[in-house]
Design an enzyme around this catalytic site. Structure first.
Site, PDB file in Angstrom:
ATOM      1  N   GLU A   1       0.809  -1.213   0.000  1.00 13.86           N
ATOM      2  CA  GLU A   1       0.000   0.000   0.000  1.00 13.86           C
ATOM      3  C   GLU A   1       0.851   1.275   0.000  1.00 13.86           C
ATOM      4  O   GLU A   1       0.353   2.354  -0.318  1.00 13.86           O
ATOM      5  CB  GLU A   1      -0.961   0.000   1.185  1.00 13.86           C
ATOM      6  CG  GLU A   1      -2.003  -1.106   1.091  1.00 13.86           C
ATOM      7  CD  GLU A   1      -3.127  -0.957   2.079  1.00 13.86           C
ATOM      8  OE1 GLU A   1      -3.620   0.175   2.266  1.00 13.86           O
ATOM      9  OE2 GLU A   1      -3.529  -1.972   2.678  1.00 13.86           O
TER      10      GLU A   1
ATOM     11  N   TYR B   1      -2.772   5.092   7.143  1.00 15.87           N
ATOM     12  CA  TYR B   1      -2.072   3.827   7.385  1.00 15.87           C
ATOM     13  C   TYR B   1      -0.879   3.669   6.461  1.00 15.87           C
ATOM     14  O   TYR B   1       0.249   3.437   6.909  1.00 15.87           O
ATOM     15  CB  TYR B   1      -3.026   2.646   7.196  1.00 15.87           C
ATOM     16  CG  TYR B   1      -2.294   1.343   6.976  1.00 15.87           C
ATOM     17  CD1 TYR B   1      -1.444   0.820   7.945  1.00 15.87           C
ATOM     18  CD2 TYR B   1      -2.430   0.637   5.774  1.00 15.87           C
ATOM     19  CE1 TYR B   1      -0.748  -0.365   7.735  1.00 15.87           C
ATOM     20  CE2 TYR B   1      -1.736  -0.550   5.560  1.00 15.87           C
ATOM     21  CZ  TYR B   1      -0.900  -1.038   6.534  1.00 15.87           C
ATOM     22  OH  TYR B   1      -0.207  -2.201   6.320  1.00 15.87           O
TER      23      TYR B   1
ATOM     24  N   LYS C   1       3.246   3.515   7.237  1.00 23.02           N
ATOM     25  CA  LYS C   1       4.132   2.413   6.849  1.00 23.02           C
ATOM     26  C   LYS C   1       5.243   2.909   5.931  1.00 23.02           C
ATOM     27  O   LYS C   1       6.393   2.456   6.031  1.00 23.02           O
ATOM     28  CB  LYS C   1       3.330   1.299   6.173  1.00 23.02           C
ATOM     29  CG  LYS C   1       2.454   0.497   7.112  1.00 23.02           C
ATOM     30  CD  LYS C   1       3.247  -0.212   8.203  1.00 23.02           C
ATOM     31  CE  LYS C   1       4.080  -1.353   7.679  1.00 23.02           C
ATOM     32  NZ  LYS C   1       4.770  -2.092   8.761  1.00 23.02           N
TER      33      LYS C   1
END
Length: 368
Positions: free
Chosen positions: A144, A168, A172
């Site tokens: 992602e 999110y 990351k």
């Protein structure tokens, strides 16, 4: 003592990783040169000690309820158990939750990774000779971070520019950059892996595949975001675990390896596939909930709801580098993996019921 430390080992992927290493009297753990696996998990909502409860008492397994933000305790555990490899899974990982409340994602995924890197760096700096050369820090990340793909775009690979689209994935991406910086600044022996969507046993029920399975069995609606044509590359969790081990053992320091399942499918296809398997394995005619709901097949429960903000359209992983340089290939096809997964949830209703009652109220579908 020669130990491997795993963060987030009571979560979905982490617990499967522990199980892979300890299967058959810890055969693989020993083959990889380790005496013990040390599992560090703070047991937040997605960390379930029941995932590994049967391992209690094993000489090859140690559990510590510790936050990755607690650098002092992490450092003590590394020293006490003679840790020479760290596999860092621990992360907040659910996109919907990051949209609702971004702060925990920054705290865990960014600051937590920093604390782990610092604990590892200070330990590594004090090692000498073969012990120092053998030390590894493997950081587990996600596809992602690369953003979204168009229908005809080539799959993500190790050189794809980062373009995260949710809190999110941004957190990351930030953690990936920290790991990269520790290699280039301090010479830390790090390796990063970026994986596609995992599925399999012990996955928390807010994710697409277990939630579809469990909601269908209860004859609850299966709400699908938008048109349901978001595409993901699906990777059976045990294949991901063997890919991580291959990168840990054979990956070049400072490098990234993409791990994928070579199984691109639309979300709506996934849901219909699960419904078809349930029609076969748990027929509507034998399900009291389904009979009360008056449905003829599980697919009748599918409904469409408004799409979530920033929902990436397509992910896909090109895993050729992992295959060529690390000698890894996925063992499961999607057909074999999804059948094993659905059957596992059917066979482990007590585990599912405990999660539903004590950990999480299933209100919406986690379309990954």
């Amino acid at each position: 003592m020669n130990s491997i430390l795993v963060t987030g080992g009571c979560g979905f992927i982490g617990s499967n990783f522990v199980r892979v290493l300890l299967r058959d009297d810890a055969k693989l753990l020993k083959e990889k040169g380790f005496d013990r696996i040390v599992n560090v998990d703070s047991l937040t909502y997605a960390g379930n000690p029941a995932n590994l409860s049967d391992l209690a008492g094993s000489d090859a397994y140690v559990f510590s309820e510790t936050s990755i933000l607690d650098q002092d305790t992490i450092s003590s555990l590394i020293k006490e158990h003679g840790v020479n490899s760290i596999v860092h899974f621990a992360a907040e990982s659910h996109v919907d939750r990051s949209i609702d409340t971004p702060e925990p994602f920054i705290e865990t995924n960014v600051t937590g990774t920093l604390r782990m890197l610092e604990a590892a760096r200070h330990h590594w700096a004090g090692l000498e000779g073969e012990a120092k050369d053998a030390f590894r820090f493997l950081h587990v990340s996600t596809d992602e971070v690369y953003g979204t793909l168009g229908p005809n775009d080539p799959a993500f690979c190790e050189t794809t520019p980062y373009a995260p689209n949710s809190p999110y994935s941004a957190s990351k991406a930030s953690s990936d950059f920290l790991v990269r910086a520790y290699f280039h600044t301090y010479g830390m022996p790090v390796v990063t892996t970026n994986c596609s969507n995992n599925y399999g046993p012990y996955q928390f029920p807010e994710k697409l595949i277990p939630l579809v399975t469990l909601n269908a069995l209860e004859a609850k609606p299966l709400p699908i975001y938008g048109d349901g044509k978001q595409i993901r590359d699906w990777l059976f969790v045990e294949d991901h675990c063997t890919g991580i081990l291959a990168a840990l053992e054979k990956g070049d320091l400072g490098e990234t390896y993409c791990i994928g399942g070579r199984s691109e499918m639309e979300n709506i296809q996934i849901v219909k596939r699960i419904c078809g398997l349930l029609d076969e394995l748990a027929p509507v005619g034998q399900n009291e909930n389904a009979q009360k709901a008056g449905i003829e097949k599980y697919e009748d429960l599918i409904t469409y709801v408004k799409d979530r903000p920033g929902h990436d359209r397509r992910y896909a992983i090109n895993c050729e580098r992992s295959e060529k340089e690390c000698g890894w290939v996925p063992a499961e096809t999607f057909d074999s993996g999804i059948r094993k997964t659905v059957q596992w949830y059917l066979d482990n209703q007590d585990w599912c019921r405990d999660i539903a009652e004590k950990k999480y109220a299933r209100e919406r579908l986690g379309n990954a």
